[in-house]
Design a protein around this motif. Structure first.
Motif, short mmCIF file in Angstrom:
data_model
loop_
_atom_site.label_atom_id
_atom_site.label_comp_id
_atom_site.label_asym_id
_atom_site.label_seq_id
_atom_site.Cartn_x
_atom_site.Cartn_y
_atom_site.Cartn_z
N LEU A 1 -4.18 18.88 44.89
CA LEU A 1 -3.00 18.80 44.04
C LEU A 1 -3.22 19.76 42.88
N LEU A 2 -2.45 20.82 42.84
CA LEU A 2 -2.73 21.87 41.86
C LEU A 2 -1.54 22.06 40.92
N ASP A 3 -1.80 21.96 39.63
CA ASP A 3 -0.75 22.10 38.63
C ASP A 3 -0.87 23.48 37.99
N GLU A 4 0.12 24.30 38.22
CA GLU A 4 0.13 25.67 37.71
C GLU A 4 -1.20 26.39 38.00
N PRO A 5 -1.59 26.49 39.25
CA PRO A 5 -2.91 27.07 39.55
C PRO A 5 -3.01 28.56 39.22
N HIS A 6 -1.86 29.25 39.15
CA HIS A 6 -1.92 30.69 38.88
C HIS A 6 -1.98 31.01 37.39
N ALA A 7 -1.75 29.99 36.56
CA ALA A 7 -1.70 30.23 35.10
C ALA A 7 -3.02 30.82 34.61
N GLY A 8 -2.93 31.86 33.81
CA GLY A 8 -4.12 32.46 33.19
C GLY A 8 -4.86 33.43 34.09
N LEU A 9 -4.39 33.62 35.30
CA LEU A 9 -5.09 34.54 36.21
C LEU A 9 -4.38 35.89 36.24
N LEU B 1 -0.23 3.26 47.49
CA LEU B 1 -0.35 3.61 46.06
C LEU B 1 0.07 2.48 45.14
N ARG B 2 0.83 1.55 45.66
CA ARG B 2 1.25 0.41 44.81
C ARG B 2 0.09 -0.56 44.62
N THR B 3 -0.71 -0.73 45.67
CA THR B 3 -1.74 -1.77 45.60
C THR B 3 -3.16 -1.22 45.39
N HIS B 4 -3.43 -0.01 45.86
CA HIS B 4 -4.81 0.50 45.80
C HIS B 4 -4.86 1.93 45.28
N ARG B 5 -4.10 2.22 44.21
CA ARG B 5 -3.99 3.63 43.82
C ARG B 5 -5.33 4.23 43.38
N GLU B 6 -6.25 3.39 42.86
CA GLU B 6 -7.55 3.93 42.43
C GLU B 6 -8.36 4.45 43.61
N SER B 7 -8.19 3.80 44.78
CA SER B 7 -9.06 4.19 45.90
C SER B 7 -8.68 5.52 46.54
N VAL B 8 -7.49 6.02 46.19
CA VAL B 8 -7.09 7.30 46.79
C VAL B 8 -7.78 8.48 46.09
N ARG B 9 -8.28 8.23 44.88
CA ARG B 9 -8.78 9.34 44.05
C ARG B 9 -9.97 10.05 44.67
N GLU B 10 -10.76 9.31 45.45
CA GLU B 10 -11.95 9.93 46.04
C GLU B 10 -11.56 10.96 47.10
N GLN B 11 -10.33 10.86 47.61
CA GLN B 11 -9.93 11.75 48.70
C GLN B 11 -9.06 12.91 48.24
N VAL B 12 -8.59 12.84 46.99
CA VAL B 12 -7.74 13.93 46.52
C VAL B 12 -8.43 14.70 45.40
N GLY B 13 -8.06 15.94 45.24
CA GLY B 13 -8.59 16.75 44.15
C GLY B 13 -7.42 17.25 43.32
N LEU B 14 -7.38 16.84 42.06
CA LEU B 14 -6.29 17.29 41.18
C LEU B 14 -6.86 18.30 40.20
N LEU B 15 -6.26 19.48 40.22
CA LEU B 15 -6.70 20.52 39.30
C LEU B 15 -5.54 20.83 38.36
N GLY B 16 -5.72 20.46 37.09
CA GLY B 16 -4.66 20.67 36.12
C GLY B 16 -4.89 21.96 35.34
N HIS B 17 -4.51 21.93 34.08
CA HIS B 17 -4.64 23.15 33.28
C HIS B 17 -6.08 23.44 32.91
N SER B 18 -6.89 22.39 32.75
CA SER B 18 -8.32 22.63 32.50
C SER B 18 -9.07 22.54 33.82
#
Lengths: 215, 232
Positions: free
Chosen positions: A155-163, A68-85
């Motif tokens: 990676l889920l941020d407050e996934p239960h919110a609004g449900l 993550l120090r040297t290639h943090r952009e390349s990790v994005r294709e493998q992770v899914g971040l779901l925030g409030h929207s």
């Protein structure tokens, strides 16, 4: 057991404020890790570091073997971040939304159909515009988009919110199903009572540090 | 083709298809932008109220109406991206920014071109403009090249304002000065094509060349800057 996330003494800064003050965290494949703690504790920052969005100032970090120090952009294709929207196009139908995300990574129509089936948004809902869906249905549509993107770390941020309760039950079932299919989940939630039942491990975050962990 | 170029191509196609699908579904261009530009053209006709003057200034009016309508289309193009955090989601997902830039530019170009054809038809009817066959060819060449430049610059500035507070007022302030060279070049080239004020058809081609340079510069700047810009 395969290590998916490894953070060691990670310090991350947000607007000159140390959001993370030396976090140590290891997450293995197939785990559901709950991050809990008060507002401003650093839960979202941990998720953002893991997603390659927040740079590491000090310490070492890797996700799925990517430094993550040297290639943090390349990790994005493998992770899914779901925030409030949910990241949906409100004027497109459920199928069009999931198909769009699929086409950005070259996923097939069959993968789209399977993801929608898993999230129970096939059938009647498939042709409904995202703007006309309930909060829970939108969440399921967003999760189907994560599946077709072939994200292995959710990676889920407050996934239960609004449900509502039924929606929260559905979400829990979806996360368990994702984990049984080989995904790993890290979630930050205030709904600790519910999330504790779901999580395989609970990690307490406070003041930008890990202050405790229980299985 | 390299792996990156394949990804750019795939993302561009996905984005242009998605944007045009949204337009097809919402019909904002047809139901709001086109009537808006028609009203602008009619108001100009009322304000100037002289056939000779209208014929003389028709090229400038067509391009002014295009630029005003473009503001609405660009606002709309990025409003759909920010309504439920889709642009953030694209960024978070590591979606190739060059692909997003090209895809959104192409979708904007298609919509602008449709609008310009409509404005040309209105100018022919309302302002009694009568270009020659060569004039039509020059007009279509001007539209094509100017639209490419406008598509790139509109997407670049639309992306810049997408996350900003007060973007509705910020976008015209930033975009209109940036497209001034297109307004000048396209107007001069169209004047030559229409023969306005005794202009010769051959006088338009150097202006079309300038429009091509402008399109190239903004295409290159957008390709380089769009990624870091949405990252911020």
């Amino acid at each position: 057991m395969e290590t998916v996330v490894e953070l060691s003494g990670v310090v991350a800064v947000l607007s000159n404020f140390p959001a993370l003050a030396g976090i140590d965290l290891v997450v293995h494949r197939g785990e559901i890790v709950l991050l809990h703690g008060p507002n401003g504790a650093g839960k979202t920052s941990v998720l953002r570091v893991c997603a390659g969005l927040l740079p590491i100032e000090r310490g070492e970090g890797s996700v799925m073997g990517v430094n993550l120090r040297t290639h943090r952009e390349s990790v994005r294709e493998q992770v899914g971040l779901l925030g409030h929207s949910n990241g949906l196009y409100l004027e497109l139908t459920v199928t069009q939304n999931v198909s769009f995300w699929a086409s950005t990574v070259g996923a097939t129509a069959q993968e789209v159909a399977l993801a929608m089936q898993r999230m129970k948004i096939d059938g009647r809902l498939a042709h409904v515009k995202a703007s006309q869906l309930s909060a829970g249905q939108r969440r399921r549509c967003a999760l189907a988009s994560l599946i077709v993107r072939r994200a292995s770390l959710w990676l889920l941020d407050e996934p239960h919110a609004g449900l509502d309760t039924a929606g929260q039950d559905e979400l829990d079932a979806i996360l368990q199903s994702a984990v049984s299919s080989g995904a790993t989940v890290v979630l930050a939630s205030h709904e600790t009572q519910r999330s504790r039942l779901l999580a395989t491990r609970v990690v307490k975050v406070d003041g930008g540090l890990i202050s405790g962990s229980e299985s | 083709m390299t792996s990156r170029m394949q990804t750019v191509r795939r993302v561009s196609l996905a984005v242009v298809r998605k944007d045009l699908r949204i337009e097809w579904s919402s019909k904002v261009l047809l139901n709001q932008v086109a009537p808006f530009s028609l009203v602008i053209m009619i108001m100009f006709a009322f304000a100037l109220d002289n056939e000779g003057i209208l014929q003389r200034v028709a090229p400038g009016l067509v391009w002014l109406a295009t630029l005003f309508s473009m503001l609405v289309i660009v606002q709309r193009s990025f409003a759909v991206e920010t309504a439920d955090g889709a642009l953030d989601a694209l960024r978070v997902a590591g979606t190739e920014p060059l692909g997003i830039f090209i895809g959104k530019s192409l979708a904007l170009m298609v919509q602008l071109l449709a609008l310009e054809l409509m404005l040309l038809a209105i100018a022919l009817v309302l302002y009694a403009v009568e270009p020659t066959a060569m004039g039509y060819a020059e007009t279509f060449a001007t539209m094509l090249i100017a639209t490419i430049g406008l598509g790139f610059v509109g997407t670049l500035y639309g992306g810049l304002g997408a996350g900003a507070r007060g973007r509705e007022t910020l976008l015209p302030l930033l975009l209109l000065p940036a497209v001034a060279p297109v307004l000048i070049g396209a107007t001069r080239a169209t004047e030559a094509a229409f023969g306005s004020g005794g202009a010769q058809s051959s006088e338009g081609w150097p202006w079309i060349g300038l429009l091509a340079v402008f399109a190239g510069v903004f295409g290159a700047v957008g390709a380089l800057a769009f990624g870091p810009m949405i990252e911020e």
